[in-house]
Design a protein around this motif. Structure first.
Motif, PDB file in Angstrom:
ATOM      1  N   SER A 145       0.831  -1.207   0.000  1.00 28.04           N
ATOM      2  CA  SER A 145       0.000   0.000   0.000  1.00 28.04           C
ATOM      3  C   SER A 145       0.866   1.258   0.000  1.00 28.04           C
ATOM      4  CB  SER A 145      -0.957   0.004   1.188  1.00 28.04           C
ATOM      5  OG  SER A 145      -0.205   0.204   2.366  1.00 28.04           O
ATOM      6  N   LEU A 146       2.102   1.166   0.528  1.00 27.89           N
ATOM      7  CA  LEU A 146       2.993   2.333   0.515  1.00 27.89           C
ATOM      8  C   LEU A 146       3.257   2.801  -0.910  1.00 27.89           C
ATOM      9  CD1 LEU A 146       5.734   1.451   3.165  1.00 27.89           C
ATOM     10  CD2 LEU A 146       4.089   3.300   3.292  1.00 27.89           C
ATOM     11  N   GLU A 147       3.483   1.847  -1.810  1.00 28.45           N
ATOM     12  CA  GLU A 147       3.789   2.207  -3.193  1.00 28.45           C
ATOM     13  C   GLU A 147       2.526   2.334  -4.041  1.00 28.45           C
ATOM     14  OE1 GLU A 147       6.558   2.904  -5.027  1.00 28.45           O
ATOM     15  OE2 GLU A 147       7.798   2.941  -3.236  1.00 28.45           O
ATOM     16  N   GLY A 148       1.407   1.843  -3.515  1.00 25.33           N
ATOM     17  CA  GLY A 148       0.158   1.902  -4.273  1.00 25.33           C
ATOM     18  C   GLY A 148       0.061   0.843  -5.352  1.00 25.33           C
ATOM     19  N   LYS A 149       1.008  -0.086  -5.382  1.00 25.97           N
ATOM     20  CA  LYS A 149       0.940  -1.210  -6.329  1.00 25.97           C
ATOM     21  C   LYS A 149       1.727  -2.373  -5.731  1.00 25.97           C
ATOM     22  CE  LYS A 149       4.851   0.231  -9.183  1.00 25.97           C
ATOM     23  NZ  LYS A 149       5.563   1.309  -8.986  1.00 25.97           N
ATOM     24  N   GLU A 150       1.580  -3.557  -6.309  1.00 25.38           N
ATOM     25  CA  GLU A 150       2.266  -4.702  -5.706  1.00 25.38           C
ATOM     26  C   GLU A 150       3.747  -4.688  -6.084  1.00 25.38           C
ATOM     27  OE1 GLU A 150       0.569  -8.883  -4.949  1.00 25.38           O
ATOM     28  OE2 GLU A 150       2.137  -9.196  -6.428  1.00 25.38           O
ATOM     29  N   VAL A 151       4.581  -4.234  -5.154  1.00 28.47           N
ATOM     30  CA  VAL A 151       6.022  -4.230  -5.404  1.00 28.47           C
ATOM     31  C   VAL A 151       6.650  -5.517  -4.890  1.00 28.47           C
ATOM     32  CG1 VAL A 151       6.610  -1.797  -5.618  1.00 28.47           C
ATOM     33  CG2 VAL A 151       6.252  -2.758  -3.371  1.00 28.47           C
ATOM     34  N   LEU A 152       6.079  -6.033  -3.809  1.00 26.33           N
ATOM     35  CA  LEU A 152       6.561  -7.305  -3.260  1.00 26.33           C
ATOM     36  C   LEU A 152       5.490  -8.346  -3.505  1.00 26.33           C
ATOM     37  CD1 LEU A 152       7.934  -6.850   0.363  1.00 26.33           C
ATOM     38  CD2 LEU A 152       9.207  -7.271  -1.711  1.00 26.33           C
ATOM     39  N   PRO A 153       5.774  -9.390  -4.288  1.00 22.02           N
ATOM     40  CA  PRO A 153       4.744 -10.418  -4.431  1.00 22.02           C
ATOM     41  C   PRO A 153       4.428 -11.046  -3.070  1.00 22.02           C
ATOM     42  CG  PRO A 153       6.741 -10.985  -5.676  1.00 22.02           C
ATOM     43  CD  PRO A 153       7.008  -9.683  -4.996  1.00 22.02           C
ATOM     44  N   SER A 154       3.152 -11.078  -2.696  1.00 24.73           N
ATOM     45  CA  SER A 154       2.776 -11.557  -1.363  1.00 24.73           C
ATOM     46  C   SER A 154       3.092 -13.032  -1.190  1.00 24.73           C
ATOM     47  CB  SER A 154       1.277 -11.357  -1.138  1.00 24.73           C
ATOM     48  OG  SER A 154       0.982 -10.008  -1.238  1.00 24.73           O
ATOM     49  N   ASN A 155       3.515 -13.383   0.019  1.00 25.27           N
ATOM     50  CA  ASN A 155       3.776 -14.776   0.390  1.00 25.27           C
ATOM     51  C   ASN A 155       4.775 -15.485  -0.522  1.00 25.27           C
ATOM     52  OD1 ASN A 155       2.092 -14.738   2.669  1.00 25.27           O
ATOM     53  ND2 ASN A 155       0.320 -14.811   1.301  1.00 25.27           N
ATOM     54  N   VAL A 156       5.734 -14.704  -1.024  1.00 22.79           N
ATOM     55  CA  VAL A 156       6.854 -15.281  -1.769  1.00 22.79           C
ATOM     56  C   VAL A 156       8.109 -14.831  -1.028  1.00 22.79           C
ATOM     57  CG1 VAL A 156       8.097 -15.311  -3.957  1.00 22.79           C
ATOM     58  CG2 VAL A 156       5.612 -15.085  -3.958  1.00 22.79           C
ATOM     59  N   ASN A 157       8.939 -15.789  -0.604  1.00 26.78           N
ATOM     60  CA  ASN A 157      10.135 -15.376   0.133  1.00 26.78           C
ATOM     61  C   ASN A 157      11.382 -15.713  -0.674  1.00 26.78           C
ATOM     62  OD1 ASN A 157      11.758 -14.333   2.111  1.00 26.78           O
ATOM     63  ND2 ASN A 157      10.803 -15.435   3.769  1.00 26.78           N
ATOM     64  N   CYS A 158      12.393 -16.293  -0.028  1.00 27.52           N
ATOM     65  CA  CYS A 158      13.657 -16.518  -0.749  1.00 27.52           C
ATOM     66  C   CYS A 158      13.667 -17.804  -1.558  1.00 27.52           C
ATOM     67  CB  CYS A 158      14.819 -16.525   0.246  1.00 27.52           C
ATOM     68  SG  CYS A 158      15.125 -14.903   0.918  1.00 27.52           S
ATOM     69  N   PHE A 159      12.632 -18.612  -1.452  1.00 31.11           N
ATOM     70  CA  PHE A 159      12.543 -19.833  -2.264  1.00 31.11           C
ATOM     71  C   PHE A 159      12.218 -19.401  -3.700  1.00 31.11           C
ATOM     72  CE2 PHE A 159       9.717 -23.853  -2.943  1.00 31.11           C
ATOM     73  CZ  PHE A 159      10.723 -24.446  -3.696  1.00 31.11           C
ATOM     74  N   ARG A 160      13.216 -19.503  -4.615  1.00 37.74           N
ATOM     75  CA  ARG A 160      13.040 -18.982  -5.976  1.00 37.74           C
ATOM     76  C   ARG A 160      13.809 -19.815  -6.991  1.00 37.74           C
ATOM     77  NH1 ARG A 160      10.787 -13.419  -5.869  1.00 37.74           N
ATOM     78  NH2 ARG A 160      10.781 -12.962  -3.663  1.00 37.74           N
ATOM     79  N   GLY A 161      13.375 -19.697  -8.217  1.00 34.77           N
ATOM     80  CA  GLY A 161      14.153 -20.207  -9.334  1.00 34.77           C
ATOM     81  C   GLY A 161      14.580 -19.020 -10.176  1.00 34.77           C
ATOM     82  N   LEU A 162      15.862 -18.974 -10.565  1.00 35.27           N
ATOM     83  CA  LEU A 162      16.372 -17.829 -11.334  1.00 35.27           C
ATOM     84  C   LEU A 162      17.225 -18.298 -12.498  1.00 35.27           C
ATOM     85  CD1 LEU A 162      17.706 -15.668  -8.343  1.00 35.27           C
ATOM     86  CD2 LEU A 162      15.587 -15.264  -9.603  1.00 35.27           C
ATOM     87  N   SER A 163      17.116 -17.597 -13.632  1.00 33.18           N
ATOM     88  CA  SER A 163      17.971 -17.928 -14.772  1.00 33.18           C
ATOM     89  C   SER A 163      19.323 -17.230 -14.605  1.00 33.18           C
ATOM     90  CB  SER A 163      17.316 -17.453 -16.066  1.00 33.18           C
ATOM     91  OG  SER A 163      17.312 -16.046 -16.073  1.00 33.18           O
ATOM     92  N   ARG A 164      20.275 -17.642 -15.409  1.00 40.14           N
ATOM     93  CA  ARG A 164      21.619 -17.035 -15.327  1.00 40.14           C
ATOM     94  C   ARG A 164      21.558 -15.525 -15.518  1.00 40.14           C
ATOM     95  NH1 ARG A 164      25.507 -16.701 -12.754  1.00 40.14           N
ATOM     96  NH2 ARG A 164      24.833 -18.788 -12.241  1.00 40.14           N
ATOM     97  N   ARG A 165      20.750 -15.071 -16.521  1.00 38.48           N
ATOM     98  CA  ARG A 165      20.765 -13.615 -16.762  1.00 38.48           C
ATOM     99  C   ARG A 165      20.116 -12.854 -15.604  1.00 38.48           C
ATOM    100  NH1 ARG A 165      16.774 -11.475 -21.175  1.00 38.48           N
ATOM    101  NH2 ARG A 165      14.929 -12.696 -20.713  1.00 38.48           N
ATOM    102  N   ALA A 166      19.114 -13.465 -14.942  1.00 48.09           N
ATOM    103  CA  ALA A 166      18.528 -12.802 -13.770  1.00 48.09           C
ATOM    104  C   ALA A 166      19.558 -12.746 -12.633  1.00 48.09           C
ATOM    105  CB  ALA A 166      17.275 -13.535 -13.316  1.00 48.09           C
ATOM    106  N   VAL A 167      20.284 -13.863 -12.420  1.00 43.01           N
ATOM    107  CA  VAL A 167      21.309 -13.880 -11.356  1.00 43.01           C
ATOM    108  C   VAL A 167      22.378 -12.830 -11.648  1.00 43.01           C
ATOM    109  CG1 VAL A 167      23.158 -15.245 -10.285  1.00 43.01           C
ATOM    110  CG2 VAL A 167      20.959 -16.328 -10.799  1.00 43.01           C
ATOM    111  N   ASP A 168      22.850 -12.797 -12.898  1.00 40.11           N
ATOM    112  CA  ASP A 168      23.918 -11.839 -13.241  1.00 40.11           C
ATOM    113  C   ASP A 168      23.461 -10.398 -13.044  1.00 40.11           C
ATOM    114  OD1 ASP A 168      25.578 -13.897 -13.814  1.00 40.11           O
ATOM    115  OD2 ASP A 168      25.362 -13.775 -15.991  1.00 40.11           O
TER     116      ASP A 168
END
Ligand code: UDP
Ligand code: MG
Length: 322
Positions: A145-168
């Motif tokens: 609500s601070l930003e007025g849009k979803e900046v942090l996806p709710s109920n998603v923490n550090c458990f993630r899958g990332l591609s090489r270009r996202a990691v880089d």
């Protein structure tokens, strides 16, 4: 064949690591098109986590160990794991089997469909305490609500899958004090979400007590958005308008002689209002100074250029094979 490194940050996880590998060995051979290795980050554990990791390193050919020189915290440990990864994709997950192993194949399906960021999303928080469930719901509502849009996806923490270009791209960000929950949505890329139910911890204890959770929440807010910095000026404008109006009304009442018709003694009321005003004013000022201090903390951390983690040594699976 695409390569995937599974990054496991570990702080005092000697009891769960054997269960983790028992479970993962049943699932990984069934996933086609990807080959897997593990980056075990020992975050200054005080138990036999490092010995357990080194035993796994001797027994298997898919283990890398990043041994940090002391305990730095989950985010620095994950960052050390990301920095040492070279694979096409990475999956970051808890070592305690709370993040289900079966999700690995679902995340890989999404990688195969071309997604760079896969967000496992907790469909419910049934396994959490009521306090954790309510505070998390409040936290996500408040930050978004601070930003007025979803900046942090709710109920998603550090458990993630990332591609090489996202990691880089994440590793190329200049900030020192990394909070991956903020940085992953910041870099963007093709993102998707998969629902899952979080399991109960298989063994050992959670490393997050209430104090750590509150600090983590403050860190996420102060490094994710600058909106709270506008609070003092907005509140200042509203309070100035309110008190100016009240003061003018008091003067008018005084000069028009309205106070004389009151049936009670005005002095205790005035004294009470003055004291209440002082207490309220001091509390509001301390609160605003606190907000400034949170941001000042970020400025200090990110400008003094200290490393957020130090590596003691790295064992790579390739070194072993030589
Ligand atoms: N962890 C870490 N360093 C820390 C605290 C936690 O590497 O200072 C690791 C921990 O070993 C686990 C993951 O981060 O693999 C998540 O921690 P935990 O399971 O205690 O958090 P919870 O799931 O209870 O939120
Ligand atoms: Mg956990």
């Amino acid at each position: 064949m695409k390569t995937v490194s599974i990054i496991l940050p570990c702080y005092n996880e000697e009891t769960v690591l054997p269960y983790y590998f028992e479970a993962v060995d049943k699932v990984l051979p069934t996933i086609e098109g990807f080959s897997f290795d593990f980056i075990l980050v020992n975050d200054g554990s005080k138990d036999k986590t490092l010995e357990t990791m080194e035993k796994l390193y001797q027994e298997r050919n898919d283990i890398n160990i990043v041994n940090l020189s002391r305990n730095f915290g989950q985010n620095p440990a994950l960052t050390a794991g990301l920095a040492s990864s070279k694979s096409d994709y990475v999956i970051m997950m808890d070592a305690d089997l709370q993040d289900p192993i079966t999700m690995i194949s679902k995340i890989c399906d999404k990688f195969a469909q071309g997604y760079d960021v896969v967000n496992p999303h907790r469909a419910s928080r049934k396994t959490d305490t009521r306090f954790k469930r309510n505070s998390a719901a409040f936290f996500y509502r408040f930050t978004n609500s601070l930003e007025g849009k979803e900046v942090l996806p709710s109920n998603v923490n550090c458990f993630r899958g990332l591609s090489r270009r996202a990691v880089d791209r994440i590793m190329a960000l200049p900030e020192k004090d990394r909070l991956l929950v903020n940085e992953i949505p910041l870099v963007g890329f093709k993102t998707c979400q998969i629902d899952f139910e979080r399991e109960k911890r298989r063994a050992g204890k959670s490393k997050y007590n209430v104090k750590k959770m509150v600090n983590y929440a403050f860190d996420i807010i102060s490094s994710g958005t600058t909106k709270p910095l506008y609070l003092p000026i907005k509140a200042g404008a509203i309070l100035t308008a309110f008190f100016s109006f009240a003061f003018v009304m008091l003067l008018l009442f005084y000069f028009l002689g309205h106070f004389q018709v009151l049936t009670f003694d005005i002095q205790p009321l005035v004294l009470f209002l003055i004291l209440a005003g002082i207490f309220l004013g001091v509390s509001i000022l301390l609160f605003f100074i606190g907000i400034l201090a949170l941001y000042l903390h970020n400025v200090v951390i990110n400008t003094r250029d200290r490393p957020t983690y130090c590596i003691d040594y790295i064992f790579r699976k390739e070194d072993k094979e030589k």
